[in-house]
Design an enzyme around this catalytic site. Structure first.
Site, PDB file in Angstrom:
ATOM      1  N   ASN A   1       0.870  -1.177   0.000  1.00  0.00           N
ATOM      2  CA  ASN A   1       0.000   0.000   0.000  1.00  0.00           C
ATOM      3  C   ASN A   1       0.905   1.224   0.000  1.00  0.00           C
ATOM      4  O   ASN A   1       1.509   1.545   1.016  1.00  0.00           O
ATOM      5  CB  ASN A   1      -0.892  -0.044   1.256  1.00  0.00           C
ATOM      6  CG  ASN A   1      -1.649   1.254   1.485  1.00  0.00           C
ATOM      7  OD1 ASN A   1      -1.758   2.087   0.582  1.00  0.00           O
ATOM      8  ND2 ASN A   1      -2.175   1.436   2.691  1.00  0.00           N
ATOM      9  N   TRP A   2       0.997   1.868  -1.145  1.00  0.00           N
ATOM     10  CA  TRP A   2       1.922   3.012  -1.249  1.00  0.00           C
ATOM     11  C   TRP A   2       1.393   4.259  -0.557  1.00  0.00           C
ATOM     12  O   TRP A   2       2.113   5.229  -0.412  1.00  0.00           O
ATOM     13  CB  TRP A   2       2.193   3.325  -2.739  1.00  0.00           C
ATOM     14  CG  TRP A   2       3.158   2.392  -3.387  1.00  0.00           C
ATOM     15  CD1 TRP A   2       3.777   1.309  -2.808  1.00  0.00           C
ATOM     16  CD2 TRP A   2       3.648   2.459  -4.735  1.00  0.00           C
ATOM     17  NE1 TRP A   2       4.603   0.705  -3.717  1.00  0.00           N
ATOM     18  CE2 TRP A   2       4.547   1.394  -4.914  1.00  0.00           C
ATOM     19  CE3 TRP A   2       3.402   3.315  -5.813  1.00  0.00           C
ATOM     20  CZ2 TRP A   2       5.209   1.167  -6.124  1.00  0.00           C
ATOM     21  CZ3 TRP A   2       4.056   3.092  -7.011  1.00  0.00           C
ATOM     22  CH2 TRP A   2       4.956   2.026  -7.172  1.00  0.00           C
ATOM     23  N   LYS A   3       0.130   4.259  -0.210  1.00  0.00           N
ATOM     24  CA  LYS A   3      -0.491   5.454   0.379  1.00  0.00           C
ATOM     25  C   LYS A   3      -0.273   6.653  -0.557  1.00  0.00           C
ATOM     26  O   LYS A   3      -0.211   6.458  -1.771  1.00  0.00           O
ATOM     27  CB  LYS A   3       0.056   5.710   1.787  1.00  0.00           C
ATOM     28  CG  LYS A   3      -0.026   4.447   2.655  1.00  0.00           C
ATOM     29  CD  LYS A   3       0.199   4.697   4.099  1.00  0.00           C
ATOM     30  CE  LYS A   3       0.079   3.366   4.846  1.00  0.00           C
ATOM     31  NZ  LYS A   3       0.130   3.516   6.274  1.00  0.00           N
TER      32      LYS A   3
ATOM     33  N   HIS B   1      -9.423   1.808   4.938  1.00  0.00           N
ATOM     34  CA  HIS B   1      -8.143   1.903   5.646  1.00  0.00           C
ATOM     35  C   HIS B   1      -8.311   2.848   6.835  1.00  0.00           C
ATOM     36  O   HIS B   1      -9.043   3.845   6.742  1.00  0.00           O
ATOM     37  CB  HIS B   1      -7.053   2.412   4.695  1.00  0.00           C
ATOM     38  CG  HIS B   1      -5.687   2.317   5.313  1.00  0.00           C
ATOM     39  ND1 HIS B   1      -5.224   3.234   6.214  1.00  0.00           N
ATOM     40  CD2 HIS B   1      -4.711   1.380   5.175  1.00  0.00           C
ATOM     41  CE1 HIS B   1      -3.998   2.868   6.606  1.00  0.00           C
ATOM     42  NE2 HIS B   1      -3.672   1.749   5.988  1.00  0.00           N
TER      43      HIS B   1
ATOM     44  N   GLU C   1      -6.565   5.134   7.989  1.00  0.00           N
ATOM     45  CA  GLU C   1      -6.270   6.549   7.731  1.00  0.00           C
ATOM     46  C   GLU C   1      -7.487   7.245   7.131  1.00  0.00           C
ATOM     47  O   GLU C   1      -7.761   8.404   7.424  1.00  0.00           O
ATOM     48  CB  GLU C   1      -5.041   6.662   6.808  1.00  0.00           C
ATOM     49  CG  GLU C   1      -3.760   6.384   7.589  1.00  0.00           C
ATOM     50  CD  GLU C   1      -2.646   5.740   6.793  1.00  0.00           C
ATOM     51  OE1 GLU C   1      -2.698   5.746   5.549  1.00  0.00           O
ATOM     52  OE2 GLU C   1      -1.710   5.207   7.430  1.00  0.00           O
TER      53      GLU C   1
ATOM     54  N   GLU D   1      -5.269  -4.474  10.878  1.00  0.00           N
ATOM     55  CA  GLU D   1      -4.207  -3.481  11.037  1.00  0.00           C
ATOM     56  C   GLU D   1      -4.424  -2.696  12.325  1.00  0.00           C
ATOM     57  O   GLU D   1      -5.181  -1.712  12.334  1.00  0.00           O
ATOM     58  CB  GLU D   1      -4.209  -2.515   9.854  1.00  0.00           C
ATOM     59  CG  GLU D   1      -3.944  -3.173   8.522  1.00  0.00           C
ATOM     60  CD  GLU D   1      -3.336  -2.195   7.530  1.00  0.00           C
ATOM     61  OE1 GLU D   1      -2.251  -2.476   7.034  1.00  0.00           O
ATOM     62  OE2 GLU D   1      -3.950  -1.136   7.286  1.00  0.00           O
TER      63      GLU D   1
ATOM     64  N   GLY E   1       2.856   2.338  10.745  1.00  0.00           N
ATOM     65  CA  GLY E   1       3.883   3.373  10.585  1.00  0.00           C
ATOM     66  C   GLY E   1       4.673   3.670  11.849  1.00  0.00           C
ATOM     67  O   GLY E   1       5.407   4.651  11.902  1.00  0.00           O
TER      68      GLY E   1
ATOM     69  N   SER F   1       3.624  -2.048  10.315  1.00  0.00           N
ATOM     70  CA  SER F   1       5.071  -2.171  10.506  1.00  0.00           C
ATOM     71  C   SER F   1       5.635  -3.541  10.119  1.00  0.00           C
ATOM     72  O   SER F   1       6.544  -4.055  10.775  1.00  0.00           O
ATOM     73  CB  SER F   1       5.451  -1.799  11.946  1.00  0.00           C
ATOM     74  OG  SER F   1       5.127  -0.444  12.191  1.00  0.00           O
TER      75      SER F   1
ATOM     76  N   GLY G   1       2.874  -1.044   4.230  1.00  0.00           N
ATOM     77  CA  GLY G   1       2.919   0.371   3.861  1.00  0.00           C
ATOM     78  C   GLY G   1       4.345   0.815   3.565  1.00  0.00           C
ATOM     79  O   GLY G   1       4.870   0.595   2.475  1.00  0.00           O
ATOM     80  N   GLY G   2       5.000   1.396   4.563  1.00  0.00           N
ATOM     81  CA  GLY G   2       6.329   1.984   4.404  1.00  0.00           C
ATOM     82  C   GLY G   2       7.331   1.095   3.671  1.00  0.00           C
ATOM     83  O   GLY G   2       8.044   1.557   2.780  1.00  0.00           O
TER      84      GLY G   2
HETATM   85  P1  PGA Z   1       3.008   0.364   7.570  1.00  0.00           P
HETATM   86  O1  PGA Z   1       1.526   0.625   7.005  1.00  0.00           O
HETATM   87  O2  PGA Z   1       3.493  -0.926   6.975  1.00  0.00           O
HETATM   88  O3  PGA Z   1       3.811   1.553   7.122  1.00  0.00           O
HETATM   89  O4  PGA Z   1       2.909   0.279   9.060  1.00  0.00           O
HETATM   90  C1  PGA Z   1       0.615  -0.420   6.833  1.00  0.00           C
HETATM   91  C2  PGA Z   1      -0.692   0.108   6.306  1.00  0.00           C
HETATM   92  O5  PGA Z   1      -1.128   1.181   6.762  1.00  0.00           O
HETATM   93  O6  PGA Z   1      -1.330  -0.515   5.441  1.00  0.00           O
END
Ligand code: PGA
Length: 248
Positions: free
Chosen positions: A9-11, A93, A95, A165, A171, A211, A232-233
């Site tokens: 997930n590149w966000k 998600h 966010e 999640e 993150g 993470s 994500g990251g």
């Molecule tokens: P992260 O994000 O791997 O940077 O913790 C995961 C996500 O929000 O899908």
């Protein structure tokens, strides 16, 4: 047998130019039984498709609007994503739930819209650190899942991918322990059983996200109920994503 899914997930990261250089250095050895997916921002979907369409790697989107078309300025519909060759769409998600105020009901409509256009929704659920402390994890996640699956047939529910999640792990560099994640993921499977029946609960794939990196990934995959990861990251660098995929 549930197929492992490794999803990036590149966000809101990587311009088209940056996505192009990402894929120029992204080379993997295909593995049987493991699906690899990228969910870039909408603007990067065409370039992602250009690089991935002759490979086994899939692409998808991070969000969708639940109507097919009309006066919804700034939104993107499921038919538009389908037309770009998307296979998966992330729905709800944390966010989006937290920053943009998406409700369980809106997320449920998104899940339904994605399924009705023959794509697979990745339904994100998870608790805040506060809710965890207060012992409200199961209550929150249970209601997120029940609302999302309520309008679906059992066959539709079985196709949904659920991503657990924990919001405090996203993150933060502090992933849940594989054992703690497994406990909640097993609870998610039980909730699916109560809502959509035994068969759906055995077929539904459940990912862990928060993470995940090349070092902890395999510990999550060893858990009985965890079928993959939402990353994500660590998905923003070709070398880390190659490392993660090679360990899946
Ligand atoms: P992260 O994000 O791997 O940077 O913790 C995961 C996500 O929000 O899908």
């Amino acid at each position: 047998m549930r197929k492992t899914l490794i999803a990036g997930n590149w966000k809101m990261n990587l311009t088209v130019t940056e996505a192009e250089s990402f894929f120029k250095s992204f080379k993997i050895q295909k593995k049987e039984g493991v699906e690899l997916l990228f969910c870039p921002p909408f603007t990067d979907i065409p370039i992602t498709r250009f690089f991935l369409e002759r490979s086994s790697i899939l692409w998808g989107a991070q969000n969708v609007y639940p109507e097919d078309k009309g006066a919804f300025t700034g939104e993107i519909s499921a038919p538009m994503l389908k037309d770009l060759g998307c296979s998966y769409v992330i729905c709800g998600h944390s966010e989006r739930r937290q920053i943009l105020g998406e409700s369980d009901e809106l997320v449920a409509r998104k899940v339904k819209a994605v399924l009705s256009h023959d794509m697979i929704p990745i339904l994100c659920v998870g608790e805040t650190g506060e809710e965890r402390k207060e012992g409200q994890t199961e209550e929150r996640i249970g209601s997120e899942i029940r609302t999302a699956l309520f309008e679906l047939s059992k066959e539709e529910a079985a196709k949904v991918v659920i991503a657990y999640e924990p919001i405090w792990a996203i993150g933060s560099g502090k992933a849940a322990t594989p054992e703690d994640a497994e406990e909640i993921v097993a609870f998610i499977r039980k909730t699916v059983k109560e809502t959509a029946g035994k068969k759906a609960s055995e077929e539904v794939r459940i990912l862990y996200g928060g993470s995940v990196n090349g070092d902890n990934m395999s510990h999550f995959l060893k858990q009985k109920d965890i079928d993959g990861a939402l990353i994500g990251g660590a998905s923003l660098k070709p070398e880390t994503m190659i490392d993660i995929y090679s360990k899946a």
